[in-house]
Design a protein around this motif. Structure first.
Motif, PDB file in Angstrom:
ATOM      1  N   ARG A 182      -2.467   2.509  -7.893  1.00 25.53           N
ATOM      2  CA  ARG A 182      -1.117   2.259  -7.390  1.00 25.53           C
ATOM      3  C   ARG A 182      -0.880   3.130  -6.155  1.00 25.53           C
ATOM      4  NH1 ARG A 182       1.642  -0.982 -10.674  1.00 25.53           N
ATOM      5  NH2 ARG A 182       1.046  -1.103 -12.877  1.00 25.53           N
ATOM      6  N   ARG A 183      -0.992   2.532  -4.990  1.00 25.39           N
ATOM      7  CA  ARG A 183      -0.922   3.282  -3.744  1.00 25.39           C
ATOM      8  C   ARG A 183       0.142   2.764  -2.783  1.00 25.39           C
ATOM      9  NH1 ARG A 183      -7.528   3.327  -2.861  1.00 25.39           N
ATOM     10  NH2 ARG A 183      -7.993   4.988  -4.356  1.00 25.39           N
ATOM     11  N   LEU A 184       0.763   1.630  -3.067  1.00 22.55           N
ATOM     12  CA  LEU A 184       1.685   1.012  -2.120  1.00 22.55           C
ATOM     13  C   LEU A 184       3.133   1.312  -2.473  1.00 22.55           C
ATOM     14  CD1 LEU A 184       0.036  -2.519  -1.762  1.00 22.55           C
ATOM     15  CD2 LEU A 184      -0.320  -0.495  -0.343  1.00 22.55           C
TER      16      LEU A 184
ATOM     17  N   ILE B  20       8.844  -3.980  -6.171  1.00 23.83           N
ATOM     18  CA  ILE B  20       8.493  -5.373  -5.916  1.00 23.83           C
ATOM     19  C   ILE B  20       9.717  -6.233  -5.588  1.00 23.83           C
ATOM     20  CG2 ILE B  20       7.526  -7.467  -6.944  1.00 23.83           C
ATOM     21  CD1 ILE B  20       5.493  -5.695  -8.378  1.00 23.83           C
ATOM     22  N   PRO B  21      10.791  -6.222  -6.406  1.00 22.10           N
ATOM     23  CA  PRO B  21      11.962  -7.028  -6.026  1.00 22.10           C
ATOM     24  C   PRO B  21      12.545  -6.626  -4.669  1.00 22.10           C
ATOM     25  CG  PRO B  21      12.120  -6.336  -8.317  1.00 22.10           C
ATOM     26  CD  PRO B  21      10.969  -5.578  -7.715  1.00 22.10           C
ATOM     27  N   LYS B  22      12.585  -5.339  -4.398  1.00 22.65           N
ATOM     28  CA  LYS B  22      13.138  -4.872  -3.129  1.00 22.65           C
ATOM     29  C   LYS B  22      12.278  -5.321  -1.957  1.00 22.65           C
ATOM     30  CE  LYS B  22      14.903  -0.630  -0.979  1.00 22.65           C
ATOM     31  NZ  LYS B  22      15.061   0.851  -1.146  1.00 22.65           N
TER      32      LYS B  22
ATOM     33  N   VAL C 280       1.162  -1.319  -6.760  1.00 22.49           N
ATOM     34  CA  VAL C 280       2.442  -0.882  -6.219  1.00 22.49           C
ATOM     35  C   VAL C 280       3.015   0.252  -7.062  1.00 22.49           C
ATOM     36  CG1 VAL C 280       4.824  -1.599  -5.764  1.00 22.49           C
ATOM     37  CG2 VAL C 280       2.939  -3.149  -5.237  1.00 22.49           C
ATOM     38  N   ARG C 281       3.480   1.290  -6.394  1.00 23.91           N
ATOM     39  CA  ARG C 281       4.148   2.388  -7.095  1.00 23.91           C
ATOM     40  C   ARG C 281       5.543   1.940  -7.543  1.00 23.91           C
ATOM     41  NH1 ARG C 281       2.275   5.200  -2.451  1.00 23.91           N
ATOM     42  NH2 ARG C 281       4.428   5.335  -1.674  1.00 23.91           N
TER      43      ARG C 281
ATOM     44  N   THR D  89      -5.407   0.459   0.810  1.00 25.33           N
ATOM     45  CA  THR D  89      -4.690   1.252   1.812  1.00 25.33           C
ATOM     46  C   THR D  89      -5.120   0.860   3.218  1.00 25.33           C
ATOM     47  OG1 THR D  89      -6.334   3.010   1.524  1.00 25.33           O
ATOM     48  CG2 THR D  89      -4.283   3.206   0.309  1.00 25.33           C
ATOM     49  N   ARG D  90      -6.391   0.485   3.384  1.00 26.10           N
ATOM     50  CA  ARG D  90      -6.824  -0.012   4.685  1.00 26.10           C
ATOM     51  C   ARG D  90      -6.185  -1.361   4.978  1.00 26.10           C
ATOM     52  NH1 ARG D  90     -10.838   3.222   2.889  1.00 26.10           N
ATOM     53  NH2 ARG D  90     -11.945   4.509   4.422  1.00 26.10           N
TER      54      ARG D  90
END
Length: 420
Positions: free
Chosen positions: A9-11, A219-221, A212-213, A140-141
């Protein structure tokens, strides 16, 4: 029992929004208005409103489901959880076949703007190979390159609009032309189906839910932000194109935005638009390969695709087998298909995907609801209606590929049943 390897989870909200925005502000903004104008004339303005509303309904369903099921796979996972394995399979298969065709369309659009005449297909294939390699080396890339591409595309669009509005500007008296309904409601709905193709990238955010963090918030946002920005940009461009070229002019050129700029006193900006179109296509292709890999990963984990595709790279934490395979299939499609056929076929699969999403969101309990059920009903009905407006050949090929997928799963289930 060992748990399957998971993705990192990096985003955050910013990167997730950019991935969605990069998926939507792709080749569609430069090319989708041409067939839409051919179908509906100035009625494409109504079609754009319809497409935006359908996209909003589908986006709210995706956001509501993603908040409850923050795992890779998008509606494939939601369909399985809410409706059962077969529904999930139909969504996942629709996404894979539709977005594979869409990825091929993005690559071919890039090549149309960037390649020397006669070299379009080799250049398109080279672009797929390059961006598959970028995705292979980590999400991340992917997010980092998407950020660069989105900024470049928005800059190109800003220059194009400034060139048009800073010159003689659009003629608002010519926007309506023969009338918004001169081509009838069928033409308007067909334009909505074609323009919906350009909106559909927000699903990429949901399919990457495992990376996703704080997914229930992010995600909704991110989906709302990306879709809202895209609607505004598309509306401004539609009005600009019709005001400069008129409905017939937009319908008669494969590069309407570049032609609109070239028709004014700042024609020097037309090459900038062409570069922007090429960059936009690369951004959409990059996000498509990422989303296809994650959905294939989720399906392979459930054996709805070969289990070999479920491998996650030990170092880069990406579904590398799935991404390599998807990249190879996209290259094959590029070698045998044309752009128009790829877009029509893609729309069939994407609308099937969102039909399942709306039905799944409709079944969620009150404590998981974020939006009224009426939006899901409207979204589901609209998906069915827009499918009926697609060219018959696209529908026929879509039904054929859907049957192939159903037969594959049916035979796989029969083989897995214990002998009597």
């Amino acid at each position: 029992m060992n748990q399957p390897p998971t993705l990192a989870r990096r985003l955050g909200t910013f990167d997730a929004s950019l991935i969605g925005l990069g998926s939507m502000i792709g080749a569609g903004v430069f090319a989708a208005f041409t067939p839409a104008a051919a179908a509906a004339g100035s009625g494409l303005l109504i079609g754009l409103v319809v497409a935006a509303f359908v996209a909003f309904c589908n986006a709210t369903s995706s956001a509501q489901l993603a908040a409850a099921y923050p795992a890779s796979g998008g509606t494939y996972v939601y369909g399985r959880e809410r409706l059962g394995p077969w529904w999930g399979f139909l969504a996942g298969w629709g996404f894979v076949i539709g977005k594979t065709a869409s990825a091929a369309a993005m690559a071919m659009t890039f090549a149309a703007y960037a390649a020397p005449e006669g070299w379009e297909r080799p250049v398109a294939i080279a672009a797929v190979v390059l961006l598959t390699a970028v995705n292979y080396h980590g999400v991340t890339r992917t997010a980092g390159l998407t950020r660069v591409l989105v900024v470049a595309v928005l800059l190109a669009l800003a220059i194009a609009l400034a060139a048009v509005w800073g010159g003689s500007g659009p003629d608002f008296g010519g926007i309506i032309g023969e009338g918004l309904l001169a081509h009838g409601w069928y033409g308007v709905l067909q334009s909505a189906g074609l323009l919906f193709f350009a909106f559909a990238g927000y699903a990429r955010i949901a399919t990457m839910g495992e990376e996703v963090r704080e997914p229930r918030r992010t995600i909704p946002k991110a989906i709302t932000i990306a879709l809202g920005i895209t609607i505004v940009i598309y509306s401004v461009i539609a009005i600009t194109l019709l005001g400069v070229l008129g409905p017939e002019g937009v319908a008669g050129t494969p590069t309407p935005l570049a032609d609109a700029v070239g028709a004014g006193s700042m024609a020097w900006a037309a090459p900038v638009v062409r570069v922007g179109a090429a960059v936009a296509s690369l951004g959409a292709l990059l996000a498509l390969v990422a989303g296809l890999g994650r959905t294939s990963l989720a399906m392979a984990r459930e054996h709805d695709l070969p289990p070999w595709l479920s491998a996650v790279h030990a170092k880069y934490k990406v579904p590398h087998h799935a991404e390599i395979t998807i990249g190879a299939v996209i290259c094959v499609v590029i070698a045998v298909a044309d752009l128009r056929g790829a877009i029509g076929f893609s729309s069939f699969g994407v609308l099937l995907y969102y039909l399942v999403a709306n039905i799944a969101a409709f079944t969620q309990p009150a404590d998981a609801r974020r939006y009224p059920k009426a939006l899901q009903v409207a979204g589901a009905i609209a998906c069915v209606v827009l499918v009926t407006t697609l060219p018959p050949l696209s529908v026929g090929l879509g039904v054929l590929m859907l049957a192939v997928g159903i037969l594959y799963r049916f035979l796989r289930l029969r083989r897995s049943q214990p002998s009597a």
